[in-house]
Scaffold this motif. Structure first.
Motif, PDB file in Angstrom:
ATOM      1  N   LYS A 372       0.822  -1.211   0.000  1.00  0.00           N
ATOM      2  CA  LYS A 372       0.000   0.000   0.000  1.00  0.00           C
ATOM      3  C   LYS A 372       0.855   1.259   0.000  1.00  0.00           C
ATOM      4  O   LYS A 372       1.806   1.366   0.801  1.00  0.00           O
ATOM      5  N   SER A 373       0.503   2.212  -0.850  1.00  0.00           N
ATOM      6  CA  SER A 373       1.197   3.498  -0.852  1.00  0.00           C
ATOM      7  C   SER A 373       0.816   4.261   0.425  1.00  0.00           C
ATOM      8  O   SER A 373      -0.278   4.082   0.946  1.00  0.00           O
ATOM      9  N   ARG A 374       1.728   5.121   0.873  1.00  0.00           N
ATOM     10  CA  ARG A 374       1.376   5.925   2.063  1.00  0.00           C
ATOM     11  C   ARG A 374       0.572   7.157   1.683  1.00  0.00           C
ATOM     12  O   ARG A 374      -0.123   7.735   2.521  1.00  0.00           O
ATOM     13  N   GLY A 375       0.706   7.593   0.446  1.00  0.00           N
ATOM     14  CA  GLY A 375      -0.005   8.790   0.016  1.00  0.00           C
ATOM     15  C   GLY A 375      -0.571   8.596  -1.378  1.00  0.00           C
ATOM     16  O   GLY A 375      -0.451   7.520  -1.966  1.00  0.00           O
ATOM     17  N   GLY A 376      -1.194   9.651  -1.870  1.00  0.00           N
ATOM     18  CA  GLY A 376      -1.722   9.600  -3.228  1.00  0.00           C
ATOM     19  C   GLY A 376      -3.135   9.032  -3.276  1.00  0.00           C
ATOM     20  O   GLY A 376      -3.686   8.579  -2.266  1.00  0.00           O
ATOM     21  N   PHE A 377      -3.684   9.025  -4.448  1.00  0.00           N
ATOM     22  CA  PHE A 377      -5.102   8.705  -4.658  1.00  0.00           C
ATOM     23  C   PHE A 377      -5.455   7.289  -4.204  1.00  0.00           C
ATOM     24  O   PHE A 377      -6.575   7.007  -3.831  1.00  0.00           O
ATOM     25  N   GLU A 378      -4.480   6.387  -4.237  1.00  0.00           N
ATOM     26  CA  GLU A 378      -4.817   4.984  -3.960  1.00  0.00           C
ATOM     27  C   GLU A 378      -4.274   4.497  -2.626  1.00  0.00           C
ATOM     28  O   GLU A 378      -4.065   3.297  -2.432  1.00  0.00           O
ATOM     29  N   LYS A 379      -4.070   5.450  -1.685  1.00  0.00           N
ATOM     30  CA  LYS A 379      -3.435   5.037  -0.421  1.00  0.00           C
ATOM     31  C   LYS A 379      -4.301   4.094   0.391  1.00  0.00           C
ATOM     32  O   LYS A 379      -3.800   3.377   1.250  1.00  0.00           O
ATOM     33  N   TYR A 380      -5.619   4.083   0.143  1.00  0.00           N
ATOM     34  CA  TYR A 380      -6.485   3.146   0.874  1.00  0.00           C
ATOM     35  C   TYR A 380      -6.932   1.964   0.027  1.00  0.00           C
ATOM     36  O   TYR A 380      -7.808   1.210   0.425  1.00  0.00           O
ATOM     37  N   VAL A 384      -1.420  -6.365  -0.840  1.00  0.00           N
ATOM     38  CA  VAL A 384      -1.047  -7.576  -0.089  1.00  0.00           C
ATOM     39  C   VAL A 384      -0.422  -7.168   1.253  1.00  0.00           C
ATOM     40  O   VAL A 384      -0.751  -7.708   2.302  1.00  0.00           O
ATOM     41  N   VAL A 385       0.473  -6.168   1.200  1.00  0.00           N
ATOM     42  CA  VAL A 385       1.075  -5.670   2.439  1.00  0.00           C
ATOM     43  C   VAL A 385       0.450  -4.311   2.750  1.00  0.00           C
ATOM     44  O   VAL A 385       0.460  -3.407   1.924  1.00  0.00           O
ATOM     45  N   GLY A 386      -0.119  -4.209   3.930  1.00  0.00           N
ATOM     46  CA  GLY A 386      -0.817  -2.971   4.301  1.00  0.00           C
ATOM     47  C   GLY A 386       0.120  -1.966   4.937  1.00  0.00           C
ATOM     48  O   GLY A 386       1.351  -2.146   4.955  1.00  0.00           O
ATOM     49  N   HIS A 387      -0.457  -0.899   5.489  1.00  0.00           N
ATOM     50  CA  HIS A 387       0.372   0.141   6.118  1.00  0.00           C
ATOM     51  C   HIS A 387       1.077  -0.377   7.373  1.00  0.00           C
ATOM     52  O   HIS A 387       2.077   0.191   7.798  1.00  0.00           O
ATOM     53  N   ASP A 388       0.563  -1.466   7.939  1.00  0.00           N
ATOM     54  CA  ASP A 388       1.243  -2.047   9.106  1.00  0.00           C
ATOM     55  C   ASP A 388       2.570  -2.706   8.694  1.00  0.00           C
ATOM     56  O   ASP A 388       3.440  -2.929   9.529  1.00  0.00           O
ATOM     57  N   GLU A 391       3.275  -9.411   7.962  1.00  0.00           N
ATOM     58  CA  GLU A 391       2.572 -10.573   7.432  1.00  0.00           C
ATOM     59  C   GLU A 391       1.428 -10.991   8.357  1.00  0.00           C
ATOM     60  O   GLU A 391       0.774 -11.986   8.123  1.00  0.00           O
ATOM     61  N   ASN A 392       1.203 -10.209   9.442  1.00  0.00           N
ATOM     62  CA  ASN A 392       0.223 -10.639  10.445  1.00  0.00           C
ATOM     63  C   ASN A 392      -1.174 -10.117  10.158  1.00  0.00           C
ATOM     64  O   ASN A 392      -1.820  -9.537  11.026  1.00  0.00           O
ATOM     65  N   THR A 393      -1.609 -10.256   8.920  1.00  0.00           N
ATOM     66  CA  THR A 393      -2.967  -9.798   8.598  1.00  0.00           C
ATOM     67  C   THR A 393      -3.690 -10.938   7.884  1.00  0.00           C
ATOM     68  O   THR A 393      -3.058 -11.799   7.266  1.00  0.00           O
ATOM     69  N   ARG A 394      -4.993 -10.884   7.969  1.00  0.00           N
ATOM     70  CA  ARG A 394      -5.801 -11.889   7.268  1.00  0.00           C
ATOM     71  C   ARG A 394      -5.491 -11.840   5.772  1.00  0.00           C
ATOM     72  O   ARG A 394      -5.345 -12.860   5.107  1.00  0.00           O
ATOM     73  N   ILE A 395      -5.385 -10.616   5.253  1.00  0.00           N
ATOM     74  CA  ILE A 395      -5.174 -10.471   3.809  1.00  0.00           C
ATOM     75  C   ILE A 395      -3.862 -11.120   3.393  1.00  0.00           C
ATOM     76  O   ILE A 395      -3.792 -11.852   2.408  1.00  0.00           O
TER      77      ILE A 395
END
Ligand code: GAL
Length: 702
Positions: A372-380, A384-388, A391-395
């Motif tokens: 995930k990008s930290r900024g920009g239009f697609e930050k949310y 596969v890897v989130g802002h955290d 690897e400890n996510t369901r996704i």
């Protein structure tokens, strides 16, 4: 062009868009990316898609050191690369120095620098700059051991109305028509005194100029497609200066959405330009308001099984573009961020939707984006890897599980998706039909929705399908279906004629055979050149008010295929006379009262069927049961003794190898019983014939 594409047969490709250029000041993040990629089973990334400003920060100043490092690190980790050309977004310096690279809108205003896909395909400067950067990328990386494929640009779409494009358009028209007389005839320009007397008087269709001339509109759309293809070919030529054997693809958009996600291009014209097709799939899972079936398939508030059919249609379309395996180039592991509301995929669905692509012939599952990008239009936007960053996510866990499944599935990668039924979906047909003004206008014309409804009936009956333009050789099919084939060009007519003569079963509907390739109405009765094949003429058309209905009463021979006894017609009822055809059902109500609603004509060794009114989904499904039987075409459901209705069954095979995919597109458990016993490919054990699928569950039967 068919390059060596062996790599695509050797195993499944798994990964996504990787944008290290957003993290160049964070070597720790780039290092962690590699660890996490390995952990999730990623074996390929699409690299550098929007990296132009990192690659050429100033005009003529190129920076490849960072990419060299990324390449080498990926290679050391055994991760392959789809190397992108960066033309999807240009750097600011280029727009500032050469404003001609920016698009001009239909209001005649040139865009300022911004967003992406904001470039003119005619601009010589843009072409030169693109060729230069592509050539440099090729020189430096085409022979790098990690590179297996060129990812040309990103989601080509849209057009430009600048003077350069006007000039190119006029030349394109000169080439097509030769002289103005022919153009005036093709566009029927005597109407409203539109006769063109000078090529320079021609302008692209714009709201404050000429938006209503159908011939112009059609040719402009054709031109925009041709310009885009031409631009793409120039990009390909530039990367092929080194290692012309390296295969190419471009990531296509859903392409069939009635939304801002319609690229406005005729993808049939792209088909022989790349080695295989790839596309970006972002269905609105778990959302209500299911568009395609708003016609008359009763809608439950949320129905992911039907949405799965829409996605399957697109997989089949993109597979059919090049005929072999295709690539799922982008998808989200959870949610997108550009819909008014976007639900994350429920647990299990990411694996299911990835394997659905495979079941329909994809040999890759890719995401937008890896991190995930930290900024920009697609930050949310889902990644596969989130802002955290862990690897400890369901996704992440689900993505890793899919990675290991795909690895296990290696033996399936060299199988195909065999289809003996074809469904026609044609962009030009859609354009002319949607543009035309007739008795029924607006969304209820519903060409796309109608095609999808017919697709659903066949898909739900377990019939593997190719999606075709209608101009292909049809000899490999038993059944060819062409709903609302408003425009019938010469090639299309010839193909249908040959197909039915040779023994095929052809089925078409109301609103077919009205206009030729120039969007000129056929002289003589509808359905134009299909009259003798179908053995009917159609004299008049009635259209119904929104809640108005007519009935369709089947003949005795068809009764058992109409589950509710009579069928319901909405929207369109044509008044048909049979010539050589037989009537198999009649209308009650509407102007067509008493006239044939369904006909069959024996023609050559085959038969041609015509449905004169928009039939309700239940009856249409019943009718398809009959057509499938008559055509003797394959249905995977022949292998089943029972199936819960939320399970889609698909087959991939080659030679003796056969794999049945059972996919449950619902949150609750579903059961399938097979006629014979099969091995459970993913969980080997004793052969069995009862398959219990958890919600969003998949089984692969060997
Ligand atoms: C695609 C595009 C990607 C990303 C994604 C978000 O259409 O190619 O770059 O924007 O959508 O869903």
């Amino acid at each position: 062009m068919k390059k060596s594409i062996d790599f695509i047969r050797n195993g499944f490709l798994y990964g996504g868009d990787y944008n290290p250029d957003q993290w160049l000041d964070r070597p720790d993040v780039l290092k962690e990316d590699l660890r996490l990629m390995k952990k999730s089973g990623v074996n390929v990334v699409s690299l550098g898609i929007f990296a132009w400003s990192a690659l050429e920060p100033e005009e003529g100043v190129f920076r490849f050191e960072w990419l060299d490092r990324v390449f080498d690190d990926l290679n050391r980790s055994g991760i392959r690369v789809f190397l992108a050309t960066p033309s999807g977004a240009r750097p600011g310096w280029m727009a500032a120095k050469y404003p001609e690279v920016l698009r001009v809108g239909s209001d005649g205003k040139r865009n300022l620098f911004g967003i992406r896909h904001n470039h003119c395909f005619s601009s010589p400067v843009y072409r030169e700059k693109t060729a230069e950067i592509n050539g440099k990328l090729a020189e430096r990386y085409a022979s790098h051991p990690a590179v297996i494929l060129w990812h040309i640009s990103n989601e080509y779409s849209g057009g430009c109305h600048c003077e350069l494009c006007q000039e190119n358009f006029r030349n394109w028209l000169k080439n097509r028509y030769g002289d103005l007389d022919s153009l005036n005839k093709a566009w029927w320009n005597a109407f409203w005194s539109h006769t063109v007397t000078d090529w320079n008087h021609i302008h692209s269709p714009v709201p404050h100029g000429e938006p209503m001339l159908h011939g112009l509109n059609l040719d402009w759309k054709r031109f925009v497609t041709d310009m885009t293809v031409d631009f793409m070919e120039a990009e390909i030529a530039a990367v092929h200066t080194v290692r012309p054997d390296l295969p190419v693809t471009t990531n296509l958009m859903a392409g069939v959405e009635n939304s801002e996600h319609d690229p406005g291009l005729d993808y049939w014209k792209f088909r022989d330009k790349f080695d295989f097709a790839s596309w970006d799939s972002y269905p609105g899972w778990h959302l209500p308001g299911y568009q395609a079936f708003s016609l008359d398939i009763p809608e439950s508030p949320v129905d992911d099984y039907r949405r799965a059919s829409e996605v399957a249609f697109q997989h089949d379309l993109f597979r059919s573009l090049t005929g072999g395996p295709f690539l799922l180039m982008e998808s989200t592991p959870s949610a997108v961020n550009w819909r008014p509301l976007s639900k994350p995929k429920k647990p299990g669905l990411n694996i299911l939707s990835g394997l659905q692509a495979v079941a329909h012939g994809a040999n890759s599952v890719q995401y937008f984006q890896w991190r995930k990008s930290r900024g920009g239009f697609e930050k949310y936007h889902g990644a596969v890897v989130g802002h955290d960053g862990t690897e400890n996510t369901r996704i992440f866990r689900e993505a890793a599980e899919l990675g290991s499944l795909l690895d296990k599935m290696r033996p399936i990668a060299d199988t195909d998706y065999p289809a003996r039924t074809a469904l026609v979906y044609n962009w030009e047909n859609r354009w002319v039909f949607e543009d035309s003004r007739g008795a029924l206008n607006g969304p209820r014309k519903a060409y796309l929705e109608t095609v999808r409804k017919h697709y659903f009936c066949l898909w739900d009956s377990g019939v593997p399908m190719d999606i075709i333009s209608g101009e292909e050789d049809l000899s490999g099919y038993d059944l060819v279906v062409a709903p609302m084939l408003h425009m019938v060009g010469k090639t299309c007519e010839k193909r249908i004629r040959e197909f039915v003569e040779a023994g095929g079963l052809f089925f078409t509907t109301y609103q077919s055979g009205y206009v030729d390739e120039s969007d000129l109405c056929f002289e003589g009765a509808v359905p134009g050149p299909l009259r003798d094949i179908l053995g009917i003429t159609c004299e008049e058309l009635d259209v119904l008010n929104p809640r108005e209905q007519a009935e369709i009463l089947p003949s005795v021979e068809m009764e058992s295929f109409f589950p509710n006894g009579t069928g319901i017609a909405t929207d369109f009822c044509e008044v048909v006379q049979v010539q050589s055809a037989r009537s198999l059902a009649r209308f009650r109500g509407s102007l067509a009262d008493g006239a044939p609603a369904l006909t069959v004509n024996d023609f050559g060794k085959g038969s041609a069927w015509y449905l004169a009114g928009r039939l309700d989904a239940d009856s249409l499904k019943g009718l398809y049961r009959h057509l499938i039987k008559r055509a003797g075409t394959a249905s995977v459901h022949d292998r089943l003794a029972a199936r819960d209705e939320t399970v889609s069954v698909q087959v991939r095979s080659s030679g003796d190898k056969k794999y049945l995919f059972l996919m449950n597109f619902a949150p609750k458990e579903a059961v399938v019983r097979t006629v014979k016993s099969y091995m459970d490919f993913l969980n080997p054990g004793e052969p069995k014939s009862e398959w219990i699928l958890p919600g969003w569950g998949v089984a692969i039967l060997e």
